[in-house]
Design a protein around this motif. Structure first.
Motif, mmCIF file in Angstrom:
data_model
loop_
_atom_site.group_PDB
_atom_site.id
_atom_site.type_symbol
_atom_site.label_atom_id
_atom_site.label_comp_id
_atom_site.label_asym_id
_atom_site.label_seq_id
_atom_site.Cartn_x
_atom_site.Cartn_y
_atom_site.Cartn_z
ATOM 1 N N ALA A 38 17.386 -2.775 5.540
ATOM 2 C CA ALA A 38 17.163 -4.097 6.112
ATOM 3 C C ALA A 38 15.669 -4.361 6.207
ATOM 4 C CB ALA A 38 17.820 -4.162 7.495
ATOM 5 N N GLY A 39 15.250 -5.515 5.833
ATOM 6 C CA GLY A 39 13.833 -5.871 5.856
ATOM 7 C C GLY A 39 13.065 -5.365 4.674
ATOM 8 N N ALA A 40 13.772 -4.810 3.656
ATOM 9 C CA ALA A 40 13.080 -4.247 2.501
ATOM 10 C C ALA A 40 12.334 -5.322 1.718
ATOM 11 C CB ALA A 40 14.076 -3.513 1.605
ATOM 12 N N TRP A 41 12.877 -6.532 1.684
ATOM 13 C CA TRP A 41 12.190 -7.602 0.930
ATOM 14 C C TRP A 41 10.836 -7.913 1.548
ATOM 15 C CZ3 TRP A 41 12.445 -9.866 -3.603
ATOM 16 C CH2 TRP A 41 11.738 -11.078 -3.805
ATOM 17 N N GLU A 42 10.777 -7.991 2.873
ATOM 18 C CA GLU A 42 9.516 -8.269 3.538
ATOM 19 C C GLU A 42 8.529 -7.123 3.327
ATOM 20 O OE1 GLU A 42 12.458 -8.657 4.793
ATOM 21 O OE2 GLU A 42 12.561 -10.838 5.073
ATOM 22 N N GLU A 43 9.057 -5.853 3.329
ATOM 23 C CA GLU A 43 8.181 -4.713 3.090
ATOM 24 C C GLU A 43 7.638 -4.738 1.667
ATOM 25 O OE1 GLU A 43 9.965 -1.006 4.074
ATOM 26 O OE2 GLU A 43 10.666 -1.673 6.043
ATOM 27 N N SER A 44 8.470 -5.153 0.719
ATOM 28 C CA SER A 44 8.009 -5.222 -0.672
ATOM 29 C C SER A 44 6.921 -6.289 -0.819
ATOM 30 C CB SER A 44 9.179 -5.554 -1.597
ATOM 31 O OG SER A 44 10.162 -4.541 -1.568
ATOM 32 N N VAL A 45 7.085 -7.417 -0.153
ATOM 33 C CA VAL A 45 6.067 -8.474 -0.207
ATOM 34 C C VAL A 45 4.764 -7.955 0.388
ATOM 35 C CG1 VAL A 45 5.428 -10.753 0.677
ATOM 36 C CG2 VAL A 45 7.741 -10.344 -0.186
ATOM 37 N N THR A 46 4.855 -7.225 1.504
ATOM 38 C CA THR A 46 3.647 -6.685 2.133
ATOM 39 C C THR A 46 2.946 -5.701 1.207
ATOM 40 O OG1 THR A 46 4.645 -6.943 4.315
ATOM 41 C CG2 THR A 46 2.770 -5.438 4.137
ATOM 42 N N ALA A 47 3.726 -4.840 0.546
ATOM 43 C CA ALA A 47 3.136 -3.865 -0.375
ATOM 44 C C ALA A 47 2.453 -4.567 -1.537
ATOM 45 C CB ALA A 47 4.210 -2.905 -0.878
ATOM 46 N N ALA A 48 3.064 -5.650 -2.037
ATOM 47 C CA ALA A 48 2.465 -6.367 -3.155
ATOM 48 C C ALA A 48 1.158 -7.035 -2.734
ATOM 49 C CB ALA A 48 3.446 -7.415 -3.678
ATOM 50 N N LEU A 49 1.102 -7.545 -1.493
ATOM 51 C CA LEU A 49 -0.104 -8.214 -1.023
ATOM 52 C C LEU A 49 -1.236 -7.221 -0.760
ATOM 53 C CD1 LEU A 49 1.481 -10.817 1.440
ATOM 54 C CD2 LEU A 49 0.402 -11.289 -0.756
ATOM 55 N N LEU A 50 -0.884 -6.057 -0.170
ATOM 56 C CA LEU A 50 -1.922 -5.095 0.182
ATOM 57 C C LEU A 50 -2.293 -4.181 -0.976
ATOM 58 C CD1 LEU A 50 -0.678 -4.014 3.741
ATOM 59 C CD2 LEU A 50 -2.509 -5.617 3.177
ATOM 60 N N GLY A 51 -1.349 -4.000 -1.923
ATOM 61 C CA GLY A 51 -1.583 -3.072 -3.026
ATOM 62 C C GLY A 51 -0.866 -1.758 -2.783
ATOM 63 N N THR A 52 -0.330 -1.174 -3.856
ATOM 64 C CA THR A 52 0.444 0.063 -3.696
ATOM 65 C C THR A 52 -0.425 1.247 -3.338
ATOM 66 O OG1 THR A 52 0.289 0.397 -6.089
ATOM 67 C CG2 THR A 52 2.292 -0.670 -5.247
#
Length: 542
Positions: free
Chosen positions: A13-27
């Motif tokens: 749950a909330g994985a989509w928001e975590e993926s967006v955060t990772a894309a914004l901050l960088g892997t």
């Protein structure tokens, strides 16, 4: 395509928001959900995003289907002939070119022919082809001058489409009753309900329709709710009384003179002054007559003017605006309003039994002539008095281009509007023959289309004279454009002699000869196209 270099676990749950955060901050700074740090982290992030996107889309529940719209009302009018339908498609496909100087080339301006085509199609009573309706509505949306003819031609199907496309909602606003059928004049219950419960536009349309068929019923409907209407609504409703205006409206309009709104009072006074037998017209006649008289003490009978010294409460109640515009004297401002509202029949008895022509010819003392004649011009237009309009216009060949009362081209154009079409065309033709085309553009705009033969010949002759004189050609582009739309197509063959490039005089504008030749060629081509359009519409066999 989804890469599968690493397995992707089911997202929490909330994985989509975590993926967006990772894309914004960088892997490098945030590990993607379900992945591990390192060189494969960006790939894992993209794989996760692809899978989650697919799941989000697959997980959407289908929305409830909207109710299917009812079929459009049938249009019982006959279909266009095939050739006319093809012509309509061509006219609607034309788009105006970029703005700039005078139009060049010999191709007709098709968009300028569309209003004329629509008027002719409506005169024949044709229905618009269904496939042409979207383009027709788009054209009307961009040009308000097209809307009345375009919507009349488009018929009920256009209103059906307008309810489905917000960009075409103007069609509903322009249609009486917002596109719904208005009740008949004898359907008292529906009339009452629409008047009490309808939208403002529906109520205006209802009142206008009643005034056309039963003026008294429209007035009585308005009177029933007059006291409870808003001021801005009262003004619009009162303006509807221009249709079918008659002596029976006077008592209601007299009451409106005491309205709280100054604009309502002014409109009521204007309507009453258009009724020469009204009590207000008589009051204005008494006031105006006290200001104007013939002075016989001079060597020549002369009109003497004594403007009002005050604007009292009774004058203000009768529509006289007390405050003068900037730069205008108060006394001349009050005088002009009195003269404009007084019946023109006042002046023959007041000024020694003279005719309007005799009165206009009298000299006026103390530089009051311009003010006096300008007010009489406005009165002639308001009261639709052709005899006074002729006197104020004067002979078309008179020095000063228009007679003693015509103080401007706009004033002359309004005076011409009181004459019938044939007399109007003859006067303008005489004006052009005497004074040329330099001041004629505005006057030509009030003449009926197609121009009568004498007027058409006068315009073509004047253009030819201007060409031979080496005149600057672009200054006549407006008149040439009018000629393309208004000249009788039967004149086309008479213009063939003007198509050659003339020899240019030394003092002529450079390139003027070529421009004139192009302009006349475009004129001839347009006239022949208009002739073909008329024949296509007349061919009911199609």
């Amino acid at each position: 395509m989804i890469r599968t270099s690493a397995p992707v676990e089911a997202p929490a749950a909330g994985a989509w928001e975590e993926s967006v955060t990772a894309a914004l901050l960088g892997t490098d700074r945030r590990t993607p959900p379900g992945g591990t740090p390192g060189r494969e982290a960006p790939v894992a992030l993209l794989d996760t995003a692809a899978v989650q996107t697919l799941r989000r889309r697959a997980g959407l529940r289908p929305g409830r289907a909207a109710e299917r719209p009812q079929p459009a009302a049938p249009d019982p009018r006959p279909a266009l002939p095939e050739a006319a339908a093809r012509r309509l498609s061509v006219l609607l496909a034309d788009r105006p070119g970029p703005a700039g100087g005078g139009r060049r080339g010999t191709a007709p301006d098709l968009m300028e022919l569309l209003p004329q085509w629509l008027a002719a199609a409506n005169a024949h009573g044709y229905a618009a082809p269904p496939e042409a309706l979207p383009a027709l509505l788009d054209a009307a949306r961009g040009r308000t001058d097209l809307r009345p003819a375009a919507l009349a031609f488009a018929g009920p199907r256009a209103l059906w489409l307008a309810r489905l496309n917000p960009e075409w909602r103007f069609a509903l606003r322009a249609a009486p009753g917002g596109g719904s059928a208005l009740p008949g004049p004898d359907d008292a219950e529906r009339i009452r309900r629409l008047w009490e419960e309808g939208l403002f536009a529906e109520r205006v349309a209802l009142l206008a329709a009643l005034r056309e068929r039963r003026p008294a019923a429209g007035r009585e409907l308005l009177a029933a709710t007059w006291a409870t209407e808003r001021a801005e609504d009262r003004l619009m409703f009162l303006d509807s009384l221009r249709t079918g205006l008659g002596p029976d409206d006077e008592p209601f309009l007299e009451q409106a003179l005491a309205d709280r709104s100054r604009n309502v009072r002014a409109t009521a006074a204007e309507l009453l002054s258009a009724l020469p037998g009204s009590a207000l017209a008589a009051r204005m006649a008494d006031r105006a007559a006290a200001c104007v008289a013939v002075d016989h003490m001079r060597g020549t009978p002369t009109i003497a003017v004594e403007a009002p010294h005050e604007c009292d409460a009774n004058m203000e109640r009768d529509g006289v605006v007390p405050k003068a515009p900037a730069g205008r004297g108060e006394r001349s401002w009050w005088l002009g309003q009195l003269l404009e509202a007084a019946p023109l029949g006042t002046w023959s008895a007041r000024l020694g039994g003279r005719t309007p022509q005799d009165i206009v010819a009298l000299p006026v003392a103390d530089d009051w002539q311009g003010e006096l004649h300008a007010a009489w011009c406005r009165a002639a237009v308001r009261q639709r008095d052709a005899q006074w309009a002729r006197a104020l216009l004067g002979a078309p060949a008179a020095p000063g281009a228009g007679g003693p009362g015509a103080v401007s081209l706009a004033e002359r154009a309004r005076l011409l509007g009181t004459l019938d079409a044939a007399e109007r065309a003859d006067w303008v033709a005489g004006f052009i023959a005497a004074h040329g085309l330099s001041e004629a553009f505005q006057l030509l705009g009030v003449c009926a289309v197609p121009w009568a033969a004498p007027l058409g010949r006068a315009v073509v002759d004047a253009l030819n004279i201007a060409r031979d004189a080496g005149s600057y050609p672009w200054s006549f582009s407006g008149v040439m454009g009018l000629a393309e739309r208004c000249l009788d197509p039967a004149e086309a063959n008479r213009l063939d002699g003007l198509l050659a490039v003339p020899d240019e005089a030394e003092d002529a504008s450079p390139g003027a000869g070529g421009y004139w030749a192009e302009a006349f060629q475009r004129l001839v081509t347009t006239l022949r196209l208009r002739h073909a359009m008329a024949e296509e519409l007349a061919d009911r066999a199609g």
